[in-house]
Design an enzyme around this catalytic site. Structure first.
Site, short mmCIF file in Angstrom:
data_model
loop_
_atom_site.label_atom_id
_atom_site.label_comp_id
_atom_site.label_asym_id
_atom_site.label_seq_id
_atom_site.Cartn_x
_atom_site.Cartn_y
_atom_site.Cartn_z
N HIS A 1 0.77 -1.17 0.15
CA HIS A 1 -0.07 0.15 0.14
C HIS A 1 0.72 1.34 0.09
CE1 HIS A 1 -4.28 -1.44 0.79
NE2 HIS A 1 -3.51 -2.35 0.27
N LYS B 1 -14.09 -7.62 -8.36
CA LYS B 1 -13.33 -8.49 -9.46
C LYS B 1 -12.77 -9.61 -8.68
CE LYS B 1 -10.06 -8.18 -13.14
NZ LYS B 1 -9.19 -7.07 -13.90
#
Lengths: 253, 423
Positions: free
Chosen positions: B213, B241
């Site tokens: 991140h 997804k």
């Protein structure tokens, strides 16, 4: 690059021929259409019950099935009373009682299958030095599974000319090395089936292998049924997720 | 803080003291992600989910398992036969290990193809290799627990590797075993460590996520995001997804668990461990076979005996991944724009597949020869090809931004992977 590809092709060809040589050494197993094969497979209860009779009357003289309990037999269609009667034919040691002594009593459905020998040494002493393996998991513990056990039971015969069989050993076409300590266990008409089925050797072998396969994988029917439900659910659910995904992403494309 | 303002008073009160909601919104909802990630980027989250599945099924199994040489085998069969749903737990766990490795290996090869290990993601990559090593140790010790023939003999062979260390090797092996053979102390400590290691993995996974991140995901084009037009928020785009990918994955996993639960297993492991009887072929689980092939095909190298050389190369084959960010001299990340590397990547995949096959065969004849060639090529790939290629190869022109890749010269070559997204 091209040369590297050529090397790779050459390597893969040589792998293929090596595999072919290895395959010639092993014998093709006798293949059976088993009732428990396939997506919807279940154990043929009639065959499994006959197979239990074969185990009880023949195999159990030498082979233990220590992972099974008499209570498990209800899964083969035996009633609770029948199981009680089957168990009561065997003696098990229990105790100590209030006097501190061990005693014998008839087996109950909650007891595990009685063992033919007290321990491995006793089993070897009674079998020319060989140890008859426990049959609880035999179809899972051998390459080829049910077909392998079926082939062994049908694989006895005279050794081909030029092959000498050691003293106390027996020729078996399907056993590794072709010499097996176990004498041919099943003969035609060795058992008289309670349901009147003709007891040919292939029939006896087929039935006892059905029983042994159930013993090794008693969860098989539940596994395949739940599996079908789980996979059908997942296919529908995944289809819906795909529709949601398309909708969410529509603006990005 | 700003996002938490939308919530009710209680959540605001908590959030100002323990900013959990803000944190989640920042890391999941707002977290900017490249808009062009293809389905190969699903495998990171799948690996995380598999870790959770393994821990949950493992904890439940441990409530019924007994770590004793006389009882372990039968306690596993007790789980299979008498524990409610026990067979499902055990097959989920056993096949879960295989699925976990499939997912992680795909994740790793995706990183190799798209250059995800390059600046600024070197530490992210190294933490991934640490996770892989911990997974291997955990899986190896877990395989010993059912105490079947392969468990016992696999444990004997692998722990014996340490005896190759000069001078102190044999003492190390005795120390590992807790005795003079694989026995009760070995089983007991393997059980203890098998329970501990997954939680170490969780810790390193958290670091892996922090590192991820910090710079965000790499992407199929391998170029940095230039601005907000190249990014979309992680939620809902990649949550949905990933969920769809999870559904497809679960169908495969369920097919294995319910219809072929012993597909990856060895029949010998349904025979109780017998220290007096060695199985004819001792084979580790499939996910170790390439490394096992490297171990067994290594000959004497100069003054180093074959066994020690094999152990060095086997561990080296994984540790070499840690220095890959510095071995690879190419500034271009994605193989999409590296025409030669792209082909050599697939050749490397074939090489690992060849090692996988060799590991399953007895080390003799053509299997040994192929094993030696494939082992040599494995190291040539990392130590010679990758460093040289970065200097010699002429990469295709890179697109200027993620938003407009197809308008650029490199678009034709990169098109297939970049456009995989569009159904």
């Amino acid at each position: 690059m091209r040369r590297l590809y050529a090397c790779l092709i050459a390597l893969s060809v040589s792998c293929g021929s090596a595999a072919a040589v290895r395959a010639e050494e092993s014998v093709d197993l006798l293949k059976q259409p088993w009732s428990f094969d396939g997506l919807f497979g279940t154990f043929d209860r009639g065959a499994a019950q006959r197979g239990f009779q074969v185990y009880k009357e023949v195999c159990s003289n030498c082979h233990a099935m220590s992972l099974l309990y008499y209570r498990n037999l209800t899964a083969l269609g035996f009633s609770a009373d029948e199981v009680k009667a089957i168990a009561a034919d065997y003696k098990v040691q229990d105790g100590p009682n209030d006097q501190g002594e061990m005693f014998d009593r008839p087996a109950r459905p909650s007891d595990s299958f009685a063992k033919p020998f007290a321990n491995e040494k006793a089993a070897r002493a009674g079998n020319n030095g060989a140890y008859p393996p426990d049959l609880s998991l035999i179809t899972k513990a051998r390459k080829g599974g049910a077909d392998y056990v079926y082939s062994i039971l049908n694989g006895y015969g005279d050794a081909p000319p030029g092959v000498t069989v050691a003293d106390g050993m027996n020729y078996n076409k399907y056993f590794a090395g072709h010499q097996i300590a176990m004498p041919q266990p099943l003969q035609p008409n060795q058992v008289t089936f309670a349901d009147g089925t003709a007891a040919s050797l292939p029939q006896e072998a087929h039935d006892v292998v059905t029983f042994l396969s159930w013993a090794a994988e008693p969860e098989l029917e539940a596994r395949k049924r739940i599996g079908l439900e789980a996979i059908l659910f997942l296919i529908v659910f995944t289809g819906m997720l795909y529709a949601v995904k398309r909708k969410v992403w529509a603006a990005v494309h | 803080m700003q996002t938490a303002r939308r919530h009710n008073a209680l959540i605001r009160w908590i959030d100002s003291r323990l900013p959990f909601v803000s944190f989640m919104e920042h890391e999941l909802h707002e977290y900017p992600t490249p808009k062009n990630l293809n389905y190969w980027w699903n495998f990171g989250s799948l690996a995380g989910i598999m870790l959770v599945v393994m821990i949950v099924t493992g904890i439940l199994l441990s409530m019924h398992y007994v770590a004793h040489v006389d009882l372990a085998f039968n306690s596993v069969e007790h789980i299979m036969r008498d524990v409610n749903g026990g067979w499902m737990l055990r097959y989920l766990h056993m096949n879960g290990a295989s699925m976990f490795f499939i997912v992680v290996y795909i994740h790793l090869f995706r990183g190799l193809y798209y250059g995800s290990y390059k600046n600024p993601r070197e530490l992210l990559w190294i933490l991934g290799v640490v996770i892989l090593l911990l997974m291997m140790a955990t899986a190896f010790m877990g395989y010993v627990l059912p105490w079947g023939q392969m468990s016992f003999w696999g444990a004997t062979v692998i722990t014996n590797l340490f005896s190759a260390i000069p001078l102190i090797g044999n003492d190390i092996v005795t120390w590992l075993w807790g005795g003079f053979a694989v026995d009760q102390p070995t089983l007991n400590r393997f059980y203890s460590l098998h329970y501990l290691f997954p939680f170490l993995i969780v810790g390193v996974v958290l670091l892996h996520l922090v590192a991820l991140h910090t710079h965000g995901s790499n992407n199929p084009l391998g170029i940095d995001r230039k601005g907000p037009q190249d990014s979309i928020p992680f939620h809902p785009y990649y949550t949905v997804k990933d969920l769809f990918g999870l559904g497809v994955f679960l169908i495969v996993y369920a097919a294995l668990v319910f219809y072929a639960p012993n597909f990856f297993g060895e029949p010998d492991n349904y025979i109780p461990a017998n220290p007096l009887q060695t199985p004819p072929h001792i084979v580790p689980e499939w996910y170790f076979l390439p490394f096992y092939a490297i171990l067994r095909s290594t000959p004497d190298i100069l003054f180093i005996p074959a066994k020690l050389a094999g152990v060095i190369l086997m561990f080296g084959s994984i540790l070499i991944l840690m220095v890959l960010p510095w071995l690879d001299t190419s500034k271009v990340r994605s193989a999409t724009f590296r025409p030669i590397y792209k082909q050599l990547f697939w050749l490397f995949v074939v090489d690992v597949a060849a090692l996988e096959w060799c590991g399953s065969q007895p080390p003799e004849g053509s299997a040994l020869l192929i094993g030696r060639v494939a082992t040599a090529y494995y190291f040539i790939h990392f130590l010679i090809i990758v460093p040289l290629l970065g200097k010699l190869e002429r990469p295709l022109p890179l697109p200027t931004s993620i938003g407009t890749p197809v308008l650029q010269g490199g678009g034709a070559a990169g098109g297939s992977s970049a456009r995989m997204e569009k159904p």
